[in-house]
Each structure stands twice: as C-alpha cells, then as structure tokens.
Design an enzyme around this catalytic site. Structure first.
Site, PDB file in Angstrom:
ATOM      1  N   ASN A  53     -10.095   1.337  -7.262  1.00 41.14           N
ATOM      2  CA  ASN A  53     -10.074  -0.013  -6.717  1.00 41.14           C
ATOM      3  C   ASN A  53      -9.086  -0.072  -5.557  1.00 41.14           C
ATOM      4  O   ASN A  53      -8.028   0.576  -5.570  1.00 41.14           O
ATOM      5  CB  ASN A  53      -9.775  -1.069  -7.786  1.00 41.14           C
ATOM      6  CG  ASN A  53      -8.457  -0.893  -8.494  1.00 41.14           C
ATOM      7  OD1 ASN A  53      -8.022   0.225  -8.725  1.00 41.14           O
ATOM      8  ND2 ASN A  53      -7.813  -1.985  -8.848  1.00 41.14           N
ATOM      9  N   GLU A  55      -7.335  -3.053  -3.343  1.00 40.56           N
ATOM     10  CA  GLU A  55      -7.123  -4.482  -3.162  1.00 40.56           C
ATOM     11  C   GLU A  55      -6.707  -4.794  -1.729  1.00 40.56           C
ATOM     12  O   GLU A  55      -6.378  -3.894  -0.949  1.00 40.56           O
ATOM     13  CB  GLU A  55      -6.058  -4.969  -4.148  1.00 40.56           C
ATOM     14  CG  GLU A  55      -6.513  -4.833  -5.597  1.00 40.56           C
ATOM     15  CD  GLU A  55      -5.493  -5.364  -6.594  1.00 40.56           C
ATOM     16  OE1 GLU A  55      -4.323  -5.601  -6.212  1.00 40.56           O
ATOM     17  OE2 GLU A  55      -5.875  -5.540  -7.760  1.00 40.56           O
ATOM     18  N   ASN A  56      -6.758  -6.079  -1.422  1.00 41.38           N
ATOM     19  CA  ASN A  56      -6.376  -6.533  -0.091  1.00 41.38           C
ATOM     20  C   ASN A  56      -5.707  -7.890  -0.230  1.00 41.38           C
ATOM     21  O   ASN A  56      -6.032  -8.660  -1.140  1.00 41.38           O
ATOM     22  CB  ASN A  56      -7.628  -6.638   0.790  1.00 41.38           C
ATOM     23  CG  ASN A  56      -7.289  -6.913   2.227  1.00 41.38           C
ATOM     24  OD1 ASN A  56      -7.135  -8.063   2.644  1.00 41.38           O
ATOM     25  ND2 ASN A  56      -7.136  -5.878   3.019  1.00 41.38           N
ATOM     26  N   TYR A  59      -7.904 -11.544  -0.946  1.00 45.27           N
ATOM     27  CA  TYR A  59      -8.387 -11.036  -2.232  1.00 45.27           C
ATOM     28  C   TYR A  59      -9.880 -10.733  -2.273  1.00 45.27           C
ATOM     29  O   TYR A  59     -10.313  -9.790  -2.913  1.00 45.27           O
ATOM     30  CB  TYR A  59      -8.059 -12.034  -3.349  1.00 45.27           C
ATOM     31  CG  TYR A  59      -6.592 -12.226  -3.622  1.00 45.27           C
ATOM     32  CD1 TYR A  59      -5.633 -11.311  -3.174  1.00 45.27           C
ATOM     33  CD2 TYR A  59      -6.153 -13.333  -4.338  1.00 45.27           C
ATOM     34  CE1 TYR A  59      -4.285 -11.511  -3.417  1.00 45.27           C
ATOM     35  CE2 TYR A  59      -4.797 -13.528  -4.591  1.00 45.27           C
ATOM     36  CZ  TYR A  59      -3.868 -12.613  -4.131  1.00 45.27           C
ATOM     37  OH  TYR A  59      -2.539 -12.804  -4.381  1.00 45.27           O
ATOM     38  N   CYS A  64     -13.948  -2.874  -6.168  1.00 45.12           N
ATOM     39  CA  CYS A  64     -13.731  -2.280  -7.485  1.00 45.12           C
ATOM     40  C   CYS A  64     -13.959  -0.763  -7.421  1.00 45.12           C
ATOM     41  O   CYS A  64     -14.667  -0.259  -6.551  1.00 45.12           O
ATOM     42  CB  CYS A  64     -14.692  -2.871  -8.499  1.00 45.12           C
ATOM     43  SG  CYS A  64     -14.660  -4.670  -8.613  1.00 45.12           S
ATOM     44  N   GLU A  66     -15.685   1.304  -9.363  1.00 43.73           N
ATOM     45  CA  GLU A  66     -17.031   1.840  -9.560  1.00 43.73           C
ATOM     46  C   GLU A  66     -17.909   1.604  -8.334  1.00 43.73           C
ATOM     47  O   GLU A  66     -18.741   2.423  -7.980  1.00 43.73           O
ATOM     48  CB  GLU A  66     -17.680   1.289 -10.831  1.00 43.73           C
ATOM     49  CG  GLU A  66     -17.776  -0.208 -10.916  1.00 43.73           C
ATOM     50  CD  GLU A  66     -16.552  -0.850 -11.543  1.00 43.73           C
ATOM     51  OE1 GLU A  66     -15.425  -0.494 -11.185  1.00 43.73           O
ATOM     52  OE2 GLU A  66     -16.745  -1.756 -12.390  1.00 43.73           O
TER      53      GLU A  66
HETATM   54 ZN    ZN Z   1     -16.666  -4.766  -9.807  1.00 45.09          ZN
END
Ligand code: ZN
Length: 138
Positions: A53, A55-56, A59, A64, A66
């Site tokens: 994952n 993030e930023n 948001y 994610c 996967e």
């Molecule tokens: Zn997801």
C-alpha cells in the site's frame, strides 16, 4: 503436497505467497494510517509479483497493496493471475476493499484470495465468493 480443501493451491505455494506478501509489506508507505499491507500475486506461468500500500496526503490517492500488485503484474506483461496473498502485520487479516475486488475481477483464472496476518491467521476465498454478480463490460 495435496491441495488445500477445495482450492487449487498447494500448501507450499500458499506459504510462499504469504511470505512474499509479508516481505512486500515492509516497503509499505503508510505514514497516515500506520496500516502496512503487502500483497503477492501468482500469475499464470508461476511468477510472483508483489505490491504494497502507498498512501498519500491526499487520502483518496492512496492505493492498496493488492491493487498495486495486480497493476504491477499487468505492467510486467502478466495478463492472467491465479492467486493473491494479502498480508498485514496487525490482525485481523485484511479482506480486499471494494475497489480492489473490482480490479481483481479482470484477469483472474479461477483465482483464490488468501488473507493472512501476523498472528498466523489465514483465510482463503475463491474470488467469485468475494465479488459475485460483478460489473463487467463483456
Ligand atoms: Zn483495496
């Protein structure tokens, strides 16, 4: 090794995928949630492609693990995937969000989804059980 109840993966392959997902989680960029996740996709032919994952501060731009792994596999030329393992250091084992399920709906070949966490918990789903009656254009 025999197949695990009702799924096509053997135990060794599943353990390898979980280990790859765990390793990938170490690269996660999660300064906002602290929720570090890794994923490993088994593609047709046996290669494994990983993602984490990212993030930023905005948001909604977060991706994610996967989904990152599925996209990385596609970018590496792997159009078909057979299984994905998702690992989070904190239990409970994370189920894919709705956006990831929709992305995972394309390119799967009778795919299995393995969710694992640091407490040793492992759950295995056939993808069709995670997103039945999904949106498809074809
Ligand atoms: Zn997801």
């Amino acid at each position: 090794m025999g197949q695990l109840g009702g799924i096509g993966l053997n135990r060794e392959t599943m353990d390898q995928l979980i280990a790859a997902a765990k390793a990938a989680s170490e690269a996660a960029y999660a300064p906002y949630s602290g929720y570090r996740v890794g994923a490993a996709v088994l593609v047709a032919g046996g290669a494994v492609v990983t993602g984490c994952n990212v993030e930023n501060a905005s948001y909604g731009l977060t991706i994610c693990a996967e989904r990152a792994a599925i996209f990385a596999a596609r970018c590496a030329g792997h159009a078909v995937w057979e299984a994905v393992a998702i690992y989070a250091p904190q239990p409970p084992a994370p189920l894919p969000c709705g956006a990831c399920r929709q992305v995972m709906a394309e390119g799967g070949n009778e795919p299995e989804v393995i969710v694992a966490a640091s407490d040793g918990s492992v759950r295995i789903f056939h993808f069709d059980d995670l997103l039945p009656n999904r949106f498809m254009l074809t």
